[in-house]
Design a protein around this motif. Structure first.
Motif, PDB file in Angstrom:
ATOM      1  N   ALA A 172       9.382  -0.693  12.227  1.00  0.00           N
ATOM      2  CA  ALA A 172       8.954   0.863  12.451  1.00  0.00           C
ATOM      3  C   ALA A 172       8.116   1.651  11.471  1.00  0.00           C
ATOM      4  O   ALA A 172       7.323   2.580  12.007  1.00  0.00           O
ATOM      5  CB  ALA A 172      10.579   1.512  12.706  1.00  0.00           C
ATOM      6  N   GLN A 173       8.482   1.495  10.266  1.00  0.00           N
ATOM      7  CA  GLN A 173       7.696   2.128   9.207  1.00  0.00           C
ATOM      8  C   GLN A 173       6.105   1.610   9.219  1.00  0.00           C
ATOM      9  O   GLN A 173       5.388   2.466   9.267  1.00  0.00           O
ATOM     10  CB  GLN A 173       8.391   1.769   7.832  1.00  0.00           C
ATOM     11  N   LYS A 174       6.015   0.603   9.620  1.00  0.00           N
ATOM     12  CA  LYS A 174       4.416   0.193   9.666  1.00  0.00           C
ATOM     13  C   LYS A 174       3.791   0.800  10.829  1.00  0.00           C
ATOM     14  O   LYS A 174       2.588   1.160  10.748  1.00  0.00           O
ATOM     15  CB  LYS A 174       4.492  -1.447   9.783  1.00  0.00           C
ATOM     16  N   LYS A 175       4.700   1.014  12.095  1.00  0.00           N
ATOM     17  CA  LYS A 175       4.218   1.477  12.751  1.00  0.00           C
ATOM     18  C   LYS A 175       3.888   3.009  12.912  1.00  0.00           C
ATOM     19  O   LYS A 175       2.764   3.456  13.369  1.00  0.00           O
ATOM     20  CB  LYS A 175       5.263   1.387  14.215  1.00  0.00           C
ATOM     21  N   PHE A 176       4.609   3.573  12.077  1.00  0.00           N
ATOM     22  CA  PHE A 176       4.336   5.091  11.724  1.00  0.00           C
ATOM     23  C   PHE A 176       3.023   5.089  10.899  1.00  0.00           C
ATOM     24  O   PHE A 176       2.227   5.830  11.271  1.00  0.00           O
ATOM     25  CB  PHE A 176       5.425   5.650  10.967  1.00  0.00           C
ATOM     26  N   GLN A 177       3.084   4.187   9.847  1.00  0.00           N
ATOM     27  CA  GLN A 177       1.650   4.170   9.221  1.00  0.00           C
ATOM     28  C   GLN A 177       0.681   3.987   9.956  1.00  0.00           C
ATOM     29  O   GLN A 177      -0.508   4.533   9.366  1.00  0.00           O
ATOM     30  CB  GLN A 177       2.010   3.329   8.047  1.00  0.00           C
ATOM     31  N   GLN A 178       0.668   3.023  10.853  1.00  0.00           N
ATOM     32  CA  GLN A 178      -0.518   2.812  11.747  1.00  0.00           C
ATOM     33  C   GLN A 178      -0.928   3.748  12.859  1.00  0.00           C
ATOM     34  O   GLN A 178      -2.181   3.788  13.305  1.00  0.00           O
ATOM     35  CB  GLN A 178      -0.326   1.362  12.371  1.00  0.00           C
ATOM     36  N   SER A 179      -0.141   4.565  13.095  1.00  0.00           N
ATOM     37  CA  SER A 179      -0.282   5.798  13.948  1.00  0.00           C
ATOM     38  C   SER A 179      -1.519   6.704  13.659  1.00  0.00           C
ATOM     39  O   SER A 179      -1.747   7.032  12.269  1.00  0.00           O
ATOM     40  CB  SER A 179       0.876   6.519  14.313  1.00  0.00           C
ATOM     41  N   SER A 180      -2.148   7.075  14.569  1.00  0.00           N
ATOM     42  CA  SER A 180      -3.263   8.230  14.322  1.00  0.00           C
ATOM     43  C   SER A 180      -2.781   9.428  14.262  1.00  0.00           C
ATOM     44  O   SER A 180      -3.448  10.664  13.934  1.00  0.00           O
ATOM     45  CB  SER A 180      -4.479   7.965  15.272  1.00  0.00           C
ATOM     46  N   ASP A 181      -1.621   9.907  14.703  1.00  0.00           N
ATOM     47  CA  ASP A 181      -1.079  11.055  14.829  1.00  0.00           C
ATOM     48  C   ASP A 181      -0.350  11.587  13.553  1.00  0.00           C
ATOM     49  O   ASP A 181       0.517  10.615  12.736  1.00  0.00           O
ATOM     50  CB  ASP A 181      -0.040  11.349  15.693  1.00  0.00           C
ATOM     51  N   PRO A 182      -0.534  12.643  12.958  1.00  0.00           N
ATOM     52  CA  PRO A 182       0.061  13.024  11.716  1.00  0.00           C
ATOM     53  C   PRO A 182       1.592  12.895  11.802  1.00  0.00           C
ATOM     54  O   PRO A 182       2.176  13.720  12.739  1.00  0.00           O
ATOM     55  CB  PRO A 182      -0.271  14.418  11.510  1.00  0.00           C
ATOM     56  N   SER A 183       2.336  12.316  11.222  1.00  0.00           N
ATOM     57  CA  SER A 183       3.747  12.120  11.203  1.00  0.00           C
ATOM     58  C   SER A 183       4.540  11.909   9.881  1.00  0.00           C
ATOM     59  O   SER A 183       5.680  11.860   9.792  1.00  0.00           O
ATOM     60  CB  SER A 183       4.257  10.872  12.102  1.00  0.00           C
ATOM     61  N   LEU A 184       3.687  12.164   8.778  1.00  0.00           N
ATOM     62  CA  LEU A 184       4.443  11.540   7.631  1.00  0.00           C
ATOM     63  C   LEU A 184       4.675  12.990   6.519  1.00  0.00           C
ATOM     64  O   LEU A 184       3.776  13.803   6.558  1.00  0.00           O
ATOM     65  CB  LEU A 184       3.140  10.934   7.005  1.00  0.00           C
ATOM     66  N   ILE A 185       5.906  13.050   6.261  1.00  0.00           N
ATOM     67  CA  ILE A 185       6.291  13.983   5.527  1.00  0.00           C
ATOM     68  C   ILE A 185       6.297  13.562   4.049  1.00  0.00           C
ATOM     69  O   ILE A 185       5.775  14.453   3.250  1.00  0.00           O
ATOM     70  CB  ILE A 185       7.803  14.317   5.823  1.00  0.00           C
ATOM     71  N   ASP A 186       6.633  12.546   3.693  1.00  0.00           N
ATOM     72  CA  ASP A 186       6.287  11.862   2.366  1.00  0.00           C
ATOM     73  C   ASP A 186       6.204  10.321   2.525  1.00  0.00           C
ATOM     74  O   ASP A 186       6.246   9.917   3.515  1.00  0.00           O
ATOM     75  CB  ASP A 186       7.442  12.304   1.136  1.00  0.00           C
ATOM     76  N   GLU A 187       6.320   9.579   1.373  1.00  0.00           N
ATOM     77  CA  GLU A 187       5.672   8.317   1.685  1.00  0.00           C
ATOM     78  C   GLU A 187       6.856   7.273   2.497  1.00  0.00           C
ATOM     79  O   GLU A 187       6.445   6.426   2.837  1.00  0.00           O
ATOM     80  CB  GLU A 187       5.403   7.499   0.291  1.00  0.00           C
ATOM     81  N   ARG A 188       8.037   8.004   2.340  1.00  0.00           N
ATOM     82  CA  ARG A 188       8.996   7.137   3.177  1.00  0.00           C
ATOM     83  C   ARG A 188       9.814   7.847   4.207  1.00  0.00           C
ATOM     84  O   ARG A 188      10.634   7.505   4.785  1.00  0.00           O
ATOM     85  CB  ARG A 188       9.937   6.213   2.407  1.00  0.00           C
ATOM     86  N   THR A 189       9.191   9.322   4.556  1.00  0.00           N
ATOM     87  CA  THR A 189       9.921   9.851   5.599  1.00  0.00           C
ATOM     88  C   THR A 189       8.974  10.131   6.609  1.00  0.00           C
ATOM     89  O   THR A 189       7.765  10.865   6.277  1.00  0.00           O
ATOM     90  CB  THR A 189      10.387  11.223   4.755  1.00  0.00           C
ATOM     91  N   PHE A 190       9.237   9.865   7.994  1.00  0.00           N
ATOM     92  CA  PHE A 190       8.403  10.357   9.005  1.00  0.00           C
ATOM     93  C   PHE A 190       9.137  10.943  10.092  1.00  0.00           C
ATOM     94  O   PHE A 190      10.528  11.009  10.293  1.00  0.00           O
ATOM     95  CB  PHE A 190       7.967   8.897   9.797  1.00  0.00           C
TER      96      PHE A 190
END
Length: 249
Positions: A172-190
């Motif tokens: 799930a984390q990798k999926k967040f990282q690959q998304s083109s939409d801004p969703s990152l609060i910090d390096e491990r919070t989405f």
């Protein structure tokens, strides 16, 4: 961090501030249909819930949702008395409406463990086992320590905190990282599309927060599962952290 995927300070704080509202909307939309009942918990942690021939144990489940852990656990451990809380009032109403709800065994209440002291509803040092199953990941990193101290405050000495949650490196984390939409609060919070937060833990940091809360490590392991979604023709490598801590003082 990729600055193009990182949320600006305004939006990051907005999502954190409105987390309770987002989860209440989640339960309004999905009711009891989204999460599967957790029938595996007694197999993984059976000795922390007692056995039928022992005296009843008192359990506190935080982030209980609609009761997907409470009721399956009571089926196999009927001697338990379960106090359970969630910061979504709608979720707590679903717990009360469950066909197996018995107020002598299940005591649900609304509580935000980052803001409300648990000992308003639970006797201080009165709980045998606290379960935190996929709940602390719904909190931002800066609130983790205070939340864990709150959980520790209601555990008996030699009581146990049982934990399973998302781990750094999970699908799930990798999926967040690959998304083109801004969703990152910090390096491990989405932030998910529905506005809820997802935090991914690492062992050292999690155990540091636990030890700072008077909890001694019993076990902490990475659990790897391959999950196949046939409808989407997708195979997912899921990685969770699973641990148990004992209250020292």
């Amino acid at each position: 961090m990729d600055s193009q995927k990182t949320l600006g300070p305004f939006w990051a704080e907005k999502y954190k501030r409105e987390s309770k509202k987002s989860w209440d909307k989640f339960y309004k939309r999905n009711e009891t249909r989204f999460f599967r009942d957790r029938h595996w918990l007694d197999r993984e942690f059976d000795k922390y819930f007692g056995l039928p021939d022992k005296s009843p144990l008192t359990l506190l489940e935080v982030g209980c949702g609609v009761g997907n852990l409470v009721y399956p656990l009571l089926e196999v451990q009927p001697n338990l008395r379960v106090l359970c809380c969630d910061f979504s009032p709608r979720a707590i109403e679903f717990v009360k409406k469950h066909e197996n709800f018995d107020k002598s065994k299940v005591v649900p209440f609304v509580c935000d463990i980052t803001e409300d002291r648990l000992d308003q509803w639970v006797p201080a040092s009165g709980i045998d086992t606290v379960t935190a199953i996929f709940v602390l990941s719904a909190l931002p990193r800066e609130k983790q320590q205070d939340a864990i101290r709150n959980l520790s405050s209601v555990l008996k000495v030699k009581g146990h905190l049982v934990f399973r949650d998302y781990c750094d490196g999970d699908f799930a984390q990798k999926k967040f990282q690959q998304s083109s939409d801004p969703s990152l609060i910090d390096e491990r919070t989405f932030v998910r599309q529905d506005g809820t937060i997802s935090y991914f833990f690492i062992e050292e940091e999690l155990n540091y927060w636990m030890e700072n809360s008077g909890l001694r490590l019993i076990s902490l392991d990475r659990v790897n599962r391959k999950v196949d979604n046939r409808k989407r023709n997708l195979s997912m490598d899921r990685t969770f952290l699973q641990g148990v801590w004992e209250k020292c003082v």
